[in-house]
Design a protein around this motif. Structure first.
Motif, short mmCIF file in Angstrom:
data_model
loop_
_atom_site.label_atom_id
_atom_site.label_comp_id
_atom_site.label_asym_id
_atom_site.label_seq_id
_atom_site.Cartn_x
_atom_site.Cartn_y
_atom_site.Cartn_z
N ARG A 75 33.91 30.96 36.21
CA ARG A 75 32.90 31.11 37.26
C ARG A 75 33.36 30.42 38.54
O ARG A 75 34.39 29.77 38.56
N ARG A 76 32.52 30.57 39.57
CA ARG A 76 32.72 29.80 40.79
C ARG A 76 31.42 29.04 41.07
O ARG A 76 30.34 29.53 40.76
N TYR A 77 31.57 27.89 41.68
CA TYR A 77 30.40 27.05 41.95
C TYR A 77 30.36 26.62 43.41
O TYR A 77 31.37 26.16 43.95
N ASP A 83 32.78 25.88 34.27
CA ASP A 83 33.35 26.96 33.48
C ASP A 83 34.38 27.65 34.39
O ASP A 83 34.01 28.20 35.44
N SER A 87 25.86 28.84 40.83
CA SER A 87 26.93 29.33 39.98
C SER A 87 27.07 30.85 40.15
O SER A 87 26.08 31.58 40.17
N PHE A 88 28.32 31.32 40.29
CA PHE A 88 28.61 32.73 40.52
C PHE A 88 29.42 33.26 39.34
O PHE A 88 30.49 32.73 39.02
N ASP A 89 28.88 34.31 38.68
CA ASP A 89 29.55 34.84 37.47
C ASP A 89 30.41 36.07 37.78
O ASP A 89 30.87 36.75 36.87
N GLY A 90 30.61 36.38 39.05
CA GLY A 90 31.38 37.57 39.41
C GLY A 90 30.47 38.69 39.86
O GLY A 90 30.90 39.65 40.50
N THR A 102 37.72 26.91 42.08
CA THR A 102 36.55 27.08 41.22
C THR A 102 35.30 26.44 41.82
O THR A 102 34.19 26.95 41.67
N THR A 142 31.13 32.20 48.08
CA THR A 142 31.80 32.46 46.78
C THR A 142 32.86 33.56 46.90
O THR A 142 33.91 33.48 46.28
#
Ligand code: ZN
Length: 242
Positions: free
Chosen positions: A178-180, A175, A158-161, A144, A138
């Motif tokens: 985010r990153r996936y 979303d 899923s990575f929210d930062g 994304t 990530t």
């Protein structure tokens, strides 16, 4: 545009055909390939040919593809995997080996990345299973969504930062904040306890990813592995999905 994302076919023609049948009923426009069309099972030639006929929009190499292409040392593999690779190499002609040689190691295009293992060191083919370790990918993503394979364990991360979490649902709406990392699992040798063939559908228009599992004729694939004289373990494990 609807993409079928496939990985780790591993010469299992029955599983590959079942996935393509499922994909054709799901209005797929294009294919994305995440590596390891060969290795382990009994139909390398037919699987390479079928992959080629799909004309995937993007294709990245797996460790087994690279071994056949002469780009990864056979010593990288355990004894039985090595045995299957030597057997596979004996069956493929130059054009088929060349085809495997041409896969990229990382693909980045539009809003997606493809890599067989990790972005940290894609040529090392590290095995990454848990959410924390997904940061190795990530942190380096420019898109994304990144589709991966290699572990044969399907999962959406899923990575929210701040942290990476595994999502339990088998469908996710992307979303953009985010990153996936999405492990599409294995078509031909699932190892996550579910013996059904695994792949994912990415719908770029709706921004959704759906994980799919497909029943196939496991007994037929097993018979061929035994008949070819390949290590019997590669047949046995298909029924348990391990
Ligand atoms: Zn694999």
């Amino acid at each position: 545009m609807r993409y079928a994302v496939i990985s780790d076919v591993h010469s299992n023609l029955e599983a590959f055909q079942a996935v393509l049948d499922d994909a054709s009923s799901a209005a797929i426009d294009e294919y994305l390939y995440v590596g390891d069309v060969v290795g382990y099972a009994a139909d390398p030639k037919a699987c390479v040919e079928m992959l080629g006929s799909l004309r995937p929009k993007a294709a990245v190499a797996g460790n087994h593809d690279w071994a056949i292409a002469g780009l990864l040392d056979l010593e990288w593999f355990n004894e039985s995997a090595k045995e299957a690779l030597v057997w596979t190499k004996g069956l493929l002609d130059d054009a088929e080996v060349d085809y495997l040689k041409r896969f990229q190691i990382v693909y980045e295009g539009g809003d997606i990345t493809l890599v067989h293992s990790t972005l940290e060191n894609p040529k090392r083919f590290d095995y990454v299973y848990n959410a924390g370790e997904m940061r190795r990918t990530t942190d380096l993503m420019k898109t994304t969504v990144c589709f991966v394979g290699h572990t044969h364990v399907a999962g959406i991360f899923s990575f929210d930062g701040e942290k990476v979490e595994r999502i339990r649902e088998n469908r996710v709406k992307i979303d953009q904040a985010r990153r996936y990392v999405i492990n599409v699992g294995s078509v031909g040798q699932p190892r996550d306890g579910d013996p059904r063939a695994s792949y994912a559908i990415y719908d770029a228009a709706t921004g959704t990813v759906e994980m799919r599992r497909v029943e196939y004729d496991i007994a037929a694939a097993q018979r061929k592995i035994i008949h070819a004289g390949l290590p019997p373990r590669f047949a046995v494990r298909l029924s348990g999905g391990y």
